[in-house]
Design a protein around this motif. Structure first.
Motif, PDB file in Angstrom:
ATOM      1  N   TYR A  28       4.052  17.589  -4.005  1.00 30.07           N
ATOM      2  CA  TYR A  28       4.243  16.753  -2.812  1.00 30.07           C
ATOM      3  C   TYR A  28       5.433  17.318  -2.053  1.00 30.07           C
ATOM      4  O   TYR A  28       6.463  17.655  -2.640  1.00 30.07           O
TER       5      TYR A  28
ATOM      6  N   THR B 148       4.038   7.182   0.385  1.00 29.28           N
ATOM      7  CA  THR B 148       2.605   7.288   0.053  1.00 29.28           C
ATOM      8  C   THR B 148       2.238   6.286  -1.039  1.00 29.28           C
ATOM      9  O   THR B 148       1.237   5.556  -0.937  1.00 29.28           O
TER      10      THR B 148
ATOM     11  N   GLU C  87      -0.360   3.034  -1.232  1.00 31.83           N
ATOM     12  CA  GLU C  87      -1.487   3.112  -2.178  1.00 31.83           C
ATOM     13  C   GLU C  87      -1.397   2.113  -3.334  1.00 31.83           C
ATOM     14  O   GLU C  87      -2.340   2.000  -4.123  1.00 31.83           O
TER      15      GLU C  87
ATOM     16  N   LYS D 238      -4.428   3.025   5.761  1.00 35.25           N
ATOM     17  CA  LYS D 238      -3.306   2.884   6.695  1.00 35.25           C
ATOM     18  C   LYS D 238      -2.664   1.523   6.507  1.00 35.25           C
ATOM     19  O   LYS D 238      -3.287   0.596   5.966  1.00 35.25           O
TER      20      LYS D 238
ATOM     21  N   TYR E 236       1.969   3.769   9.018  1.00 34.34           N
ATOM     22  CA  TYR E 236       1.713   5.055   8.339  1.00 34.34           C
ATOM     23  C   TYR E 236       0.236   5.161   7.984  1.00 34.34           C
ATOM     24  O   TYR E 236      -0.458   4.156   7.830  1.00 34.34           O
TER      25      TYR E 236
ATOM     26  N   VAL F  79      -2.318   7.475   5.138  1.00 36.11           N
ATOM     27  CA  VAL F  79      -2.498   8.511   4.108  1.00 36.11           C
ATOM     28  C   VAL F  79      -3.977   8.889   4.192  1.00 36.11           C
ATOM     29  O   VAL F  79      -4.852   8.114   3.777  1.00 36.11           O
TER      30      VAL F  79
ATOM     31  N   SER G 185      -3.879  14.878   0.392  1.00 36.20           N
ATOM     32  CA  SER G 185      -3.675  13.659   1.186  1.00 36.20           C
ATOM     33  C   SER G 185      -2.457  13.879   2.087  1.00 36.20           C
ATOM     34  O   SER G 185      -1.384  14.269   1.598  1.00 36.20           O
ATOM     35  N   TYR G 186      -2.643  13.654   3.387  1.00 37.91           N
ATOM     36  CA  TYR G 186      -1.556  13.865   4.355  1.00 37.91           C
ATOM     37  C   TYR G 186      -0.927  12.528   4.715  1.00 37.91           C
ATOM     38  O   TYR G 186      -1.645  11.542   4.946  1.00 37.91           O
ATOM     39  N   LEU G 187       0.408  12.496   4.791  1.00 37.87           N
ATOM     40  CA  LEU G 187       1.121  11.288   5.226  1.00 37.87           C
ATOM     41  C   LEU G 187       1.420  11.434   6.721  1.00 37.87           C
ATOM     42  O   LEU G 187       2.062  12.397   7.156  1.00 37.87           O
TER      43      LEU G 187
ATOM     44  N   TYR H  48       2.768  15.825   2.625  1.00 39.41           N
ATOM     45  CA  TYR H  48       1.454  15.828   1.965  1.00 39.41           C
ATOM     46  C   TYR H  48       1.617  15.772   0.443  1.00 39.41           C
ATOM     47  O   TYR H  48       2.691  16.059  -0.106  1.00 39.41           O
TER      48      TYR H  48
END
Length: 675
Positions: free
Chosen positions: A389, A405, A409, A446, A454, A456, A480-482, A491
């Motif tokens: 990350y 992130t 999640e 989101k 934000y 993800v 996975s992009y932040l 990411y």
């Protein structure tokens, strides 16, 4: 879906016959235990005891034997009951062997015990009712011991080879018994097999999707790992297809049924497994072939002896020579030769994490030149783990990327989300409260942390939103992009871990001139990365279960012998299609029950152990076949009187002694089997 309660993975020939009395089934020379074989053996032993004590053994009286007036009547009564009770399974099986024009072990045994009984009956009548005639030696003792040894041999064999239980009902267990079916404005529970094509059904979070169909409302993550092999959960929304047997993880879905239970995905898997098993079951074992040769040899030599001796001397002498040949050809040792090696091999295998369920694979193993490997769960752990990350923003640290992130999640049950939050907890990072969290179907998630929104999301979502995607070197894992304010700020990459023993397995396979081929339902990039790390040059990705089976079939049509190693329901057809199917022990029940070999410890390097065990077992089997049948090469011609001119004639009594010695030899030889 109709499931069978009994699915015995044995080589069954092309048809199936159930024997009377529920004792056994016989197929192509093999006994199948359908009742209590153990009981049949013990009852036969009790029936044999009077014969063993009251009838001369191999023509001579042994120290423990005795007689009394009328003893011969006791012997004839018990021998007759034993002949029909203990011999019945052999007679039934011999009937089908002869009917199929494939006389083998059971025909040879039937020939021996029938000849022993009929000639002994003739001896009994002659000695009892015509005392002035020359005394005729009976073979009641040989009859009793032969039936006992053959029943014991098959009992040993069944114990070692038939411990695996029925499996196909495990497929059904993936499907719910009751389904929520729309009835007017409400949903009513109905039995699965009553649901018609076109019905609308509701699947709540945590429930299995009952039947194949299309989502008409709702969005949820669905775990299809057991049925497709895809390792990560798949987002399903309106218009998405769903497969019966997959697990609905998070939200309620309403599905329109496209296939009834009898023709859906799992039903097709079931049919593929059964068809492949039928195809594979036509192989014939080495012992059957040896028994077949012995049968023809014994009949031919016996008839020649009858004709020649009848011409040279008299019919009585010719008959005695023929009987001697047929009794001596009876395979006491051959009946135990393979079961004893199998029992020893099974015991050795179980101690080393190998469960061999189908003995035919022992003969096939030395010809294997392709090992087809499923990726997820076989070569990899099947558990997602955050690999790296990083931040793209100098004002935000890598740890903050992980914190933000994981905070978004933390409420999700998605396997990737769980791996991210697990890492954050391990690193003792405090998660922030997230609000207005929303799943973006097929894209990510989101929500707000504080007042800032934000996301993800995956690369597909960034492209859709026309957000700049920074190029990364590692595109093999799931990325996975932040995103903050339409800008990617960091990411995470999440990947499956390669099993520690997998590289050594590939190295050993190549050393043995076996080509490893990796097949997976996962994406091309992930498959390529794993293949490169392991040194696998041949691999295919994004496959459906039927694709895997077709690839194996193509290899077989090209003349290759294929071993398949897998762990999911999606692997079941391929495991059954392959010449040898190997299931990872931590896999699903249906995969285990479609396999010939199970790796109990889920350790891929045990495949090499299996090859070693199979090769050594094969050697011992061939050695035992020579010991078990080899003496016949000398004994049959001698019994026929080929050296009579030199004063050497082998009597059934002496032949029986050799028979007993060969039985001891095969027992000792089997016990010497090592891994």
């Amino acid at each position: 879906m109709k499931m069978n309660d009994m699915d015995m993975n044995m080589d069954m020939g092309h048809h199936q016959h159930e024997m009377g009395g529920g004792d056994m089934m016989m197929h192509g020379g093999h006994m199948m235990h359908m009742g209590n074989l153990k009981q049949k053996f013990w009852v036969s032993l009790i029936l044999a005891l009077p014969i063993l004590f009251l009838s001369p053994a191999m023509g001579v009286w042994l120290p423990f034997q005795f007689s009394f007036p009328g003893a011969h009547w006791v012997v004839i009564i018990f021998a007759t009951i034993l002949f029909f009770y203990g011999g019945r399974p052999f007679f039934n099986s011999a009937y089908y062997e002869v009917k199929d024009h494939k006389p083998a072990m059971m025909t040879l045994i039937t020939l021996g015990i029938t000849t022993s009984y009929l000639y002994s009956l003739y001896a009994f009548v002659s000695n009892t009712f015509f005392p002035n005639r020359p005394h005729v030696t009976d073979f009641f003792w040989e009859l009793a011991t032969l039936i006992l040894i053959m029943l014991l041999g098959h009992w040993v064999e069944m114990n070692s080879m038939m411990k695996a239980s029925s499996s196909l009902h495990d497929l059904a267990s993936l499907l719910p018994a009751m389904v929520h079916v729309k009835n007017g404005d409400n949903f009513k529970d109905e039995a699965l097999d009553q649901v018609q094509k076109g019905s609308t059904v509701m699947v709540k979070a945590g429930e299995a999707i009952p039947l194949d169909g299309t989502v008409i409302s709702g969005t949820s993550d669905v775990n299809e790992a057991l049925v497709t092999g895809e390792s990560s959960a798949v987002t399903k929304e309106k218009g998405s297809s769903v497969i019966g047997g997959s697990l609905n993880n998070s939200q309620t879905l309403v599905v329109k049924v496209s296939q009834p239970a009898t023709s859906g995905f799992l039903a097709n898997v079931n049919n593929l497994v059964e068809t492949s098993k039928e195809n594979k079951s036509k192989l014939q074992t080495l012992a059957d072939r040896v028994s077949g040769w012995l049968f023809y040899a014994a009949v031919l030599v016996g008839l020649l002896a009858l004709i020649i001796w009848s011409i040279v001397t008299n019919f009585a002498t010719g008959l005695e020579r023929m009987v001697a040949v047929l009794v001596i050809a009876c395979p006491h040792a051959l009946g135990l030769a393979i079961p004893l090696v199998n029992a020893r091999s099974t015991s050795l295998g179980s101690k080393n994490g190998l469960l061999v369920r189908n003995r035919q694979v022992i003969d096939i193993s030395e010809h294997i030149d392709y090992v087809v490997l499923d990726k997820t769960g076989t070569l990899t752990q099947g558990n997602f783990k955050v690999e790296e990350y990083h931040t793209f923003n100098a004002k935000i640290s890598d740890e903050e990327i992980l914190q933000l992130t994981a905070s978004l999640e933390q409420q999700s049950d998605h396997p990737i989300a769980k791996s991210i939050t697990k890492l954050a907890k391990t690193k003792q990072i405090t998660l922030k409260p997230a609000t207005a969290v929303q799943t973006l179907a097929g894209q990510g998630i989101k929500g707000k942390i504080g007042d800032v929104e934000y996301q993800v999301v995956n690369e597909k979502s960034l492209a859709k939103q026309e957000i700049f995607v920074p190029k990364l070197a590692n595109n093999a894992a799931t990325i996975s992009y932040l995103v903050k304010n339409n800008t990617v700020i960091g990411y995470l990459t999440v990947g499956d871990q390669i099993k520690a023993e997998a590289p050594e397995l590939i190295k050993q396979l190549k050393k043995q001139n076996i080509t490893p081929l990796m097949l997976t339902g996962d994406n091309q990039a992930a498959a390529k990365a794993v293949a490169e790390k392991l040194g696998i040059s041949e691999f295919k990705a994004e496959l459906l279960p039927q694709d895997k089976q077709k690839i194996i079939k193509q290899l077989q049509q090209q003349g290759h012998k294929v071993m398949m190693v897998g762990d999911g329901i999606n692997d079941a057809p391929s495991l059954a299609q392959a010449n040898i199917g190997v299931a990872i022990g931590a896999g699903t029940d249906i995969a285990l029950d479609s396999a010939d070999v199970i790796l109990v410890n889920s350790n891929p390097i045990d495949i090499i152990k299996f090859f070693n065990l199979a090769n050594n077992t094969h050697k011992k089997t061939v050695e035992n076949l020579w010991w078990g049948a080899g003496y016949n090469i000398i004994a049959i011609p001698l019994a026929a009187g080929i050296l009579a001119f030199a004063g050497i004639i082998l009597s059934p009594a002496v032949g029986a002694i050799f028979m007993s010695l060969s039985t001891v030899v095969v027992s000792i030889n089997a016990s010497l089997l090592k891994l």
